[in-house]
Write a protein that holds these residues in place. Structure first.
Motif, PDB file in Angstrom:
ATOM      1  N   ALA A 279     -63.943  41.514 -24.902  1.00 60.35           N
ATOM      2  CA  ALA A 279     -65.337  41.584 -25.336  1.00 60.35           C
ATOM      3  C   ALA A 279     -66.144  40.435 -24.736  1.00 60.35           C
ATOM      4  N   ILE A 280     -67.454  40.550 -24.830  1.00 61.99           N
ATOM      5  CA  ILE A 280     -68.352  39.481 -24.390  1.00 61.99           C
ATOM      6  C   ILE A 280     -68.684  38.602 -25.586  1.00 61.99           C
ATOM      7  N   TYR A 281     -68.675  37.275 -25.371  1.00 64.07           N
ATOM      8  CA  TYR A 281     -68.978  36.357 -26.468  1.00 64.07           C
ATOM      9  C   TYR A 281     -70.249  35.570 -26.217  1.00 64.07           C
ATOM     10  N   LEU A 282     -71.128  35.591 -27.223  1.00 68.17           N
ATOM     11  CA  LEU A 282     -72.263  34.680 -27.306  1.00 68.17           C
ATOM     12  C   LEU A 282     -72.423  34.292 -28.768  1.00 68.17           C
ATOM     13  N   SER A 283     -72.847  33.068 -29.025  1.00 73.60           N
ATOM     14  CA  SER A 283     -73.139  32.698 -30.405  1.00 73.60           C
ATOM     15  C   SER A 283     -74.321  33.532 -30.887  1.00 73.60           C
ATOM     16  N   ALA A 284     -74.518  33.568 -32.193  1.00 76.12           N
ATOM     17  CA  ALA A 284     -75.611  34.361 -32.753  1.00 76.12           C
ATOM     18  C   ALA A 284     -76.953  33.903 -32.189  1.00 76.12           C
ATOM     19  N   ASP A 285     -77.119  32.596 -32.053  1.00 74.02           N
ATOM     20  CA  ASP A 285     -78.379  32.063 -31.537  1.00 74.02           C
ATOM     21  C   ASP A 285     -78.596  32.455 -30.081  1.00 74.02           C
ATOM     22  N   MET A 286     -77.554  32.343 -29.269  1.00 76.75           N
ATOM     23  CA  MET A 286     -77.668  32.733 -27.864  1.00 76.75           C
ATOM     24  C   MET A 286     -77.936  34.220 -27.732  1.00 76.75           C
ATOM     25  N   SER A 287     -77.252  35.021 -28.543  1.00 79.86           N
ATOM     26  CA  SER A 287     -77.442  36.471 -28.493  1.00 79.86           C
ATOM     27  C   SER A 287     -78.897  36.838 -28.750  1.00 79.86           C
ATOM     28  N   TYR A 288     -79.491  36.147 -29.708  1.00 74.93           N
ATOM     29  CA  TYR A 288     -80.890  36.410 -30.038  1.00 74.93           C
ATOM     30  C   TYR A 288     -81.803  36.048 -28.864  1.00 74.93           C
ATOM     31  N   GLN A 289     -81.519  34.891 -28.239  1.00 69.36           N
ATOM     32  CA  GLN A 289     -82.382  34.407 -27.165  1.00 69.36           C
ATOM     33  C   GLN A 289     -82.335  35.284 -25.916  1.00 69.36           C
ATOM     34  N   VAL A 290     -81.159  35.842 -25.617  1.00 65.78           N
ATOM     35  CA  VAL A 290     -81.030  36.584 -24.355  1.00 65.78           C
ATOM     36  C   VAL A 290     -80.833  38.073 -24.564  1.00 65.78           C
ATOM     37  N   ALA A 291     -81.090  38.561 -25.766  1.00 69.74           N
ATOM     38  CA  ALA A 291     -80.813  39.964 -26.078  1.00 69.74           C
ATOM     39  C   ALA A 291     -81.489  40.924 -25.112  1.00 69.74           C
ATOM     40  N   ASP A 292     -82.700  40.605 -24.677  1.00 69.19           N
ATOM     41  CA  ASP A 292     -83.417  41.537 -23.798  1.00 69.19           C
ATOM     42  C   ASP A 292     -82.997  41.401 -22.344  1.00 69.19           C
ATOM     43  N   ALA A 293     -82.086  40.435 -22.054  1.00 74.30           N
ATOM     44  CA  ALA A 293     -81.714  40.222 -20.660  1.00 74.30           C
ATOM     45  C   ALA A 293     -80.274  40.594 -20.344  1.00 74.30           C
ATOM     46  N   ILE A 294     -79.451  40.819 -21.383  1.00 74.37           N
ATOM     47  CA  ILE A 294     -78.034  41.104 -21.152  1.00 74.37           C
ATOM     48  C   ILE A 294     -77.860  42.534 -20.674  1.00 74.37           C
TER      49      ILE A 294
END
Length: 214
Positions: A121-136
Motif C-alpha cells: 500500500a501507499i503510506y502518507l500521514s493523515a496530514d500529508m494525505s489531506y495536503q496532497v489529496a488532489d495531486a496523488i
C-alpha cells in the motif's frame, strides 16, 4: 529492508530502533547513493527507507528515485525527509516512491509506514494525505515519466531544470548554490527565469503547472 541517510547519527538511531521491531530485518545501511546502488545490486531489499535530500555531490531525490525504480522495480521506496511540503511529497510519489514520512514523525509512525509500504500500500500521514489529496495519482513510472520532458517543452535550460528540481525538494537558494558551486545571484536568476517561463510564483503553483504539461 535497507536504508540510506547521509547523517551518521540518523543512520545509527534508525538501525538501533528499527532493529528491535519484530518482522523488520535490516539488510543494508548506506551513507551515499553510490554505496546504495552497489549494495542493492548485491543484496535486494523489499523496502528502502530513503533520505530525499542528500549532500551537494549526490543525485537529487527525483533522479535517485527514478534510477532506483529502473534498476530495482520490485523494491518499495519510502521517503524520509525534513522537507515535506505538498509539492515535494506529490513529486516523490509521482516518480515512484510508495510513501513519505517526515523526520519529525515519531518511531511508531515510522514503523507503521514501513509495514504499510511493505504490504504493497501507499503510506502518507493523515496530514500529508489531506495536503496532497488532489495531486496523488496511481504510481506507474513506466507510463508516467515525470518533469524532464515537461520542462524541456516549457523551454527551461538544463541548469534551470536542476534548480527547479532542487527547489521542489525544499532546498533554499543558498543550498542550491552550494550544491552546484554557483553563486547565489546566479541560482536566484535561474529560478526566477524558470518561474517566469512556467508562469508560477510558488512551489505549489509549480507542481500544478507541471501536471498540465506532462
Amino acid at each position: 529492508m535497507a536504508l540510506l541517510d547521509d547523517h551518521a547519527v540518523v543512520r545509527h538511531g534508525l538501525v538501533s530502533h528499527l532493529g528491535e521491531e519484530p518482522g523488520i530485518e535490516i539488510v543494508g545501511v548506506y551513507e551515499n547513493s553510490r554505496e546504495l546502488l552497489r549494495g542493492m545490486a548485491a543484496t535486494s531489499a523489499q523496502v528502502l527507507l530513503l533520505d530525499f535530500a542528500l549532500g551537494r555531490d549526490e543525485l537529487d531525490g527525483v533522479s535517485l528515485i527514478r534510477a532506483l525504480r529502473a534498476r530495482f522495480p520490485d523494491c518499495r521506496i519510502l521517503v524520509l525527509s525534513t522537507h515535506h511540503e505538498s509539492a515535494t511529497v506529490s513529486l516523490a510519489l509521482r516518480v515512484g516512491a510508495r510513501g513519505f514520512v517526515g523526520k519529525g514523525e515519531d518511531l511508531s509512525g515510522l514503523v507503521k509506514a514501513i509495514r504499510t509500504v511493505a504490504s504493497g500500500a501507499i503510506y502518507l500521514s493523515a496530514d500529508m494525505s489531506y495536503q496532497v489529496a488532489d495531486a496523488i495519482r496511481p504510481v506507474d513510472t513506466a507510463q508516467q515519466p515525470i518533469s524532464d520532458n515537461a520542462l524541456d517543452r516549457a523551454g527551461l535550460s538544463a541548469r534551470e531544470q536542476e534548480v527547479i528540481r532542487c527547489y521542489l525538494e525544499g532546498m533554499t537558494v543558498t543550498e542550491i548554490a552550494d550544491k552546484f558551486k554557483r553563486s547565489i545571484k546566479t541560482i536566484s536568476a535561474q529560478k526566477a527565469t524558470a518561474f517566469r517561463k512556467l508562469g508560477v510564483t510558488s512551489n505549489n503553483g509549480l507542481f500544478k503547472i507541471m501536471k498540465t504539461l506532462d
